[in-house]
Scaffold this motif. Structure first.
Motif, PDB file in Angstrom:
ATOM      1  N   TYR A 196      -5.274   7.600  -0.094  1.00 12.85           N
ATOM      2  CA  TYR A 196      -4.492   8.430   0.807  1.00 12.85           C
ATOM      3  C   TYR A 196      -3.169   8.838   0.163  1.00 12.85           C
ATOM      4  O   TYR A 196      -2.554   8.055  -0.557  1.00 12.85           O
ATOM      5  CB  TYR A 196      -4.170   7.666   2.094  1.00 12.85           C
ATOM      6  CG  TYR A 196      -5.317   7.564   3.069  1.00 12.85           C
ATOM      7  CD1 TYR A 196      -6.488   8.285   2.895  1.00 12.85           C
ATOM      8  CD2 TYR A 196      -5.223   6.733   4.182  1.00 12.85           C
ATOM      9  CE1 TYR A 196      -7.526   8.183   3.788  1.00 12.85           C
ATOM     10  CE2 TYR A 196      -6.258   6.620   5.089  1.00 12.85           C
ATOM     11  CZ  TYR A 196      -7.410   7.349   4.889  1.00 12.85           C
ATOM     12  OH  TYR A 196      -8.439   7.246   5.773  1.00 12.85           O
ATOM     13  N   PRO A 197      -2.706  10.052   0.438  1.00 14.28           N
ATOM     14  CA  PRO A 197      -1.301  10.381   0.128  1.00 14.28           C
ATOM     15  C   PRO A 197      -0.398   9.788   1.195  1.00 14.28           C
ATOM     16  O   PRO A 197      -0.852   9.239   2.204  1.00 14.28           O
ATOM     17  CB  PRO A 197      -1.278  11.910   0.147  1.00 14.28           C
ATOM     18  CG  PRO A 197      -2.375  12.267   1.087  1.00 14.28           C
ATOM     19  CD  PRO A 197      -3.443  11.222   0.932  1.00 14.28           C
ATOM     20  N   VAL A 198       0.903   9.919   0.995  1.00 16.85           N
ATOM     21  CA  VAL A 198       1.849   9.271   1.892  1.00 16.85           C
ATOM     22  C   VAL A 198       1.809   9.902   3.284  1.00 16.85           C
ATOM     23  O   VAL A 198       2.055   9.210   4.296  1.00 16.85           O
ATOM     24  CB  VAL A 198       3.270   9.327   1.287  1.00 16.85           C
ATOM     25  CG1 VAL A 198       3.799  10.752   1.241  1.00 16.85           C
ATOM     26  CG2 VAL A 198       4.217   8.421   2.035  1.00 16.85           C
ATOM     27  N   THR A 199       1.475  11.184   3.393  1.00 19.50           N
ATOM     28  CA  THR A 199       1.417  11.827   4.707  1.00 19.50           C
ATOM     29  C   THR A 199       0.313  11.224   5.565  1.00 19.50           C
ATOM     30  O   THR A 199       0.524  10.892   6.735  1.00 19.50           O
ATOM     31  CB  THR A 199       1.190  13.333   4.535  1.00 19.50           C
ATOM     32  OG1 THR A 199       0.049  13.548   3.673  1.00 19.50           O
ATOM     33  CG2 THR A 199       2.396  14.001   3.923  1.00 19.50           C
ATOM     34  N   VAL A 200      -0.884  11.077   4.983  1.00 21.50           N
ATOM     35  CA  VAL A 200      -2.004  10.511   5.739  1.00 21.50           C
ATOM     36  C   VAL A 200      -1.780   9.024   5.985  1.00 21.50           C
ATOM     37  O   VAL A 200      -2.139   8.491   7.043  1.00 21.50           O
ATOM     38  CB  VAL A 200      -3.329  10.749   4.984  1.00 21.50           C
ATOM     39  CG1 VAL A 200      -4.518  10.181   5.761  1.00 21.50           C
ATOM     40  CG2 VAL A 200      -3.544  12.237   4.748  1.00 21.50           C
ATOM     41  N   GLY A 201      -1.168   8.326   5.020  1.00 27.03           N
ATOM     42  CA  GLY A 201      -0.907   6.905   5.205  1.00 27.03           C
ATOM     43  C   GLY A 201       0.050   6.637   6.353  1.00 27.03           C
ATOM     44  O   GLY A 201      -0.183   5.747   7.189  1.00 27.03           O
ATOM     45  N   ILE A 202       1.140   7.418   6.434  1.00 25.27           N
ATOM     46  CA  ILE A 202       2.085   7.244   7.545  1.00 25.27           C
ATOM     47  C   ILE A 202       1.415   7.619   8.864  1.00 25.27           C
ATOM     48  O   ILE A 202       1.663   6.987   9.908  1.00 25.27           O
ATOM     49  CB  ILE A 202       3.345   8.081   7.287  1.00 25.27           C
ATOM     50  CG1 ILE A 202       4.135   7.497   6.111  1.00 25.27           C
ATOM     51  CG2 ILE A 202       4.233   8.133   8.518  1.00 25.27           C
ATOM     52  CD1 ILE A 202       5.367   8.288   5.742  1.00 25.27           C
ATOM     53  N   ILE A 204       0.820  -1.208   0.000  1.00 26.28           N
ATOM     54  CA  ILE A 204       0.000   0.000   0.000  1.00 26.28           C
ATOM     55  C   ILE A 204       0.857   1.262   0.000  1.00 26.28           C
ATOM     56  O   ILE A 204       0.431   2.324  -0.475  1.00 26.28           O
ATOM     57  CB  ILE A 204      -0.949  -0.021   1.229  1.00 26.28           C
ATOM     58  CG1 ILE A 204      -2.008   1.062   1.116  1.00 26.28           C
ATOM     59  CG2 ILE A 204      -0.153   0.102   2.513  1.00 26.28           C
ATOM     60  CD1 ILE A 204      -2.972   0.878  -0.003  1.00 26.28           C
ATOM     61  N   TYR A 205       2.101   1.158   0.507  1.00 30.58           N
ATOM     62  CA  TYR A 205       2.955   2.351   0.569  1.00 30.58           C
ATOM     63  C   TYR A 205       3.294   2.854  -0.830  1.00 30.58           C
ATOM     64  O   TYR A 205       3.343   4.073  -1.059  1.00 30.58           O
ATOM     65  CB  TYR A 205       4.230   2.044   1.349  1.00 30.58           C
ATOM     66  CG  TYR A 205       5.133   3.244   1.507  1.00 30.58           C
ATOM     67  CD1 TYR A 205       4.876   4.212   2.476  1.00 30.58           C
ATOM     68  CD2 TYR A 205       6.246   3.414   0.693  1.00 30.58           C
ATOM     69  CE1 TYR A 205       5.698   5.315   2.617  1.00 30.58           C
ATOM     70  CE2 TYR A 205       7.074   4.507   0.836  1.00 30.58           C
ATOM     71  CZ  TYR A 205       6.798   5.454   1.794  1.00 30.58           C
ATOM     72  OH  TYR A 205       7.606   6.561   1.934  1.00 30.58           O
ATOM     73  N   ALA A 206       3.554   1.959  -1.767  1.00 32.88           N
ATOM     74  CA  ALA A 206       3.838   2.384  -3.142  1.00 32.88           C
ATOM     75  C   ALA A 206       2.636   3.113  -3.739  1.00 32.88           C
ATOM     76  O   ALA A 206       2.798   4.091  -4.483  1.00 32.88           O
ATOM     77  CB  ALA A 206       4.211   1.182  -4.000  1.00 32.88           C
ATOM     78  N   ARG A 207       1.436   2.658  -3.416  1.00 33.28           N
ATOM     79  CA  ARG A 207       0.237   3.345  -3.907  1.00 33.28           C
ATOM     80  C   ARG A 207       0.114   4.729  -3.283  1.00 33.28           C
ATOM     81  O   ARG A 207      -0.283   5.685  -3.945  1.00 33.28           O
ATOM     82  CB  ARG A 207      -0.992   2.511  -3.605  1.00 33.28           C
ATOM     83  CG  ARG A 207      -2.276   3.064  -4.207  1.00 33.28           C
ATOM     84  CD  ARG A 207      -3.466   2.186  -3.899  1.00 33.28           C
ATOM     85  NE  ARG A 207      -4.691   2.730  -4.499  1.00 33.28           N
ATOM     86  CZ  ARG A 207      -5.133   2.419  -5.708  1.00 33.28           C
ATOM     87  NH1 ARG A 207      -4.451   1.557  -6.460  1.00 33.28           N
ATOM     88  NH2 ARG A 207      -6.243   2.948  -6.180  1.00 33.28           N
ATOM     89  N   TRP A 208       0.465   4.838  -2.005  1.00 36.74           N
ATOM     90  CA  TRP A 208       0.424   6.149  -1.366  1.00 36.74           C
ATOM     91  C   TRP A 208       1.430   7.106  -2.004  1.00 36.74           C
ATOM     92  O   TRP A 208       1.129   8.297  -2.185  1.00 36.74           O
ATOM     93  CB  TRP A 208       0.712   5.997   0.134  1.00 36.74           C
ATOM     94  CG  TRP A 208      -0.385   5.322   0.886  1.00 36.74           C
ATOM     95  CD1 TRP A 208      -1.676   5.138   0.481  1.00 36.74           C
ATOM     96  CD2 TRP A 208      -0.285   4.716   2.179  1.00 36.74           C
ATOM     97  NE1 TRP A 208      -2.381   4.459   1.432  1.00 36.74           N
ATOM     98  CE2 TRP A 208      -1.564   4.194   2.487  1.00 36.74           C
ATOM     99  CE3 TRP A 208       0.751   4.553   3.097  1.00 36.74           C
ATOM    100  CZ2 TRP A 208      -1.824   3.536   3.693  1.00 36.74           C
ATOM    101  CZ3 TRP A 208       0.494   3.909   4.284  1.00 36.74           C
ATOM    102  CH2 TRP A 208      -0.783   3.404   4.579  1.00 36.74           C
ATOM    103  N   LEU A 209       2.618   6.611  -2.331  1.00 33.56           N
ATOM    104  CA  LEU A 209       3.589   7.455  -3.017  1.00 33.56           C
ATOM    105  C   LEU A 209       3.077   7.910  -4.376  1.00 33.56           C
ATOM    106  O   LEU A 209       3.248   9.080  -4.761  1.00 33.56           O
ATOM    107  CB  LEU A 209       4.913   6.694  -3.181  1.00 33.56           C
ATOM    108  CG  LEU A 209       5.887   6.665  -2.010  1.00 33.56           C
ATOM    109  CD1 LEU A 209       7.117   5.864  -2.379  1.00 33.56           C
ATOM    110  CD2 LEU A 209       6.278   8.069  -1.579  1.00 33.56           C
TER     111      LEU A 209
END
Length: 308
Positions: A248-254, A91-96
């Motif tokens: 989600y963008p990476v900020t909200v995902g983290i 999911i992190y790659a999708r957030w990026l």
């Protein structure tokens, strides 16, 4: 015919020696400023160094009681990267990718609108220009977080919440970018140059593209970077607008991972902290590359301004 006293005595005039005054640099006055700058540099680099160090540690290294500002014995960047990009189905790659989409679409769109509006305010006279510019300056003073809830209510009425447009469209408005372009275009684009292009038969659109736009390049790069960084780091707007974690963008995902790690604690949260720290480090790298890659345009703009 006149005879000088030097000819009577047979002596030739001695050349005058130029006395060059060497200016000694005021090094003593710069020492306190250099010390302050060095302290500020250390202050701002310590969090980044902390990310670099702790992103190499495993969960045992993070909570093992070692130094937080130095590496542990088990440095494992590769293992943490693999875990980061494979956790929860990647999911992190999708957030990026979502952050890149929001930053590029919002940043480029905001720059285009800021360039057009700032150039129009600077070079055209129209009814209500002062009132519109005063409203623009007032919009600069309003924090963007204060507009999130009204924007959410508006987008909920048209059914745009939980879509990518709920993040992209509010990012297109950049009042500070318009103000910056207005100030820069007022001095960087001479009115005589525009009048000469009009006399040669160029239309307004061609004059803007071929005459004004190349002169505005340093300011355009500045607005692009400011808009992209603001869109990339945006947290509150996508947090309110989006409910699907795949958007989600990476900020909200983290932030989601951090709340999960804080909630579960030792039961399962410790295994998340290593990828949370590494995910924060990876999310900063695109911004560093953008700043370093576009730095030459700022230097070119500064040299042009010094020549003028």
């Amino acid at each position: 015919m006149t005879v000088t006293p030097m000819e009577l005595t047979g002596t030739s005039p001695k050349p005058r020696r130029r006395v060059e005054r060497r200016s000694t640099p005021p090094t003593r006055g710069r020492i306190p400023m250099n010390i302050v700058l060095a302290l500020l540099m250390i202050y701002f680099l310590i969090p980044f160094w902390w990310l670099i160090v702790n992103s190499s540690k495993s969960s045992a290294g993070l909570f093992g009681g070692g130094s937080a500002l130095w590496f542990s014995d088990d440095i494992d960047y590769i293992g943490n990267l693999v875990e980061l990009f494979t956790y929860s189905g990647g999911i992190y790659a999708r957030w990026l990718a979502n952050s890149a989409l929001y930053a590029i679409a919002g940043g480029v769109g905001a720059t285009v609108l800021a360039v057009l509006a700032g150039y129009g305010f600077a070079k055209y006279s129209f009814t209500g220009r002062r009132a519109a510019f005063a409203i623009l300056l007032g919009a600069v003073m309003i924090p963007t977080t204060a507009l999130v809830i009204p924007t959410f209510v508006l987008f909920a009425q048209v059914g745009w919440t939980n879509t990518i447009w709920a993040v992209i469209f509010p990012s297109l408005l950049n009042p500070f970018g318009v103000y910056l372009m207005n100030v820069y275009a007022r001095d960087a684009v001479p009115d005589e140059l525009l009048d000469a292009a009009r006399v040669d038969g160029a239309g307004e659109f061609r004059t803007f593209l071929q005459v004004a736009l190349p002169l505005l390049r340093p300011a355009i790069v500045t607005v692009v970077l400011l808009s992209v960084v603001a869109s990339w780091n945006n947290y509150f707007l996508p947090l309110v607008m989006l409910s699907d974690n795949r958007l989600y963008p990476v900020t909200v995902g983290i932030g989601l991972w951090q709340s999960t790690a804080s909630t579960y604690g030792a039961a399962g949260g410790q295994s998340l902290w290593s990828i949370i720290i590494l995910g924060a480090l990876v999310s900063v790298i695109p911004l560093i590359i953008a700043f370093l890659g576009l730095q030459k345009y700022w230097q070119g703009g500064l040299s042009i301004g010094s020549l003028k």
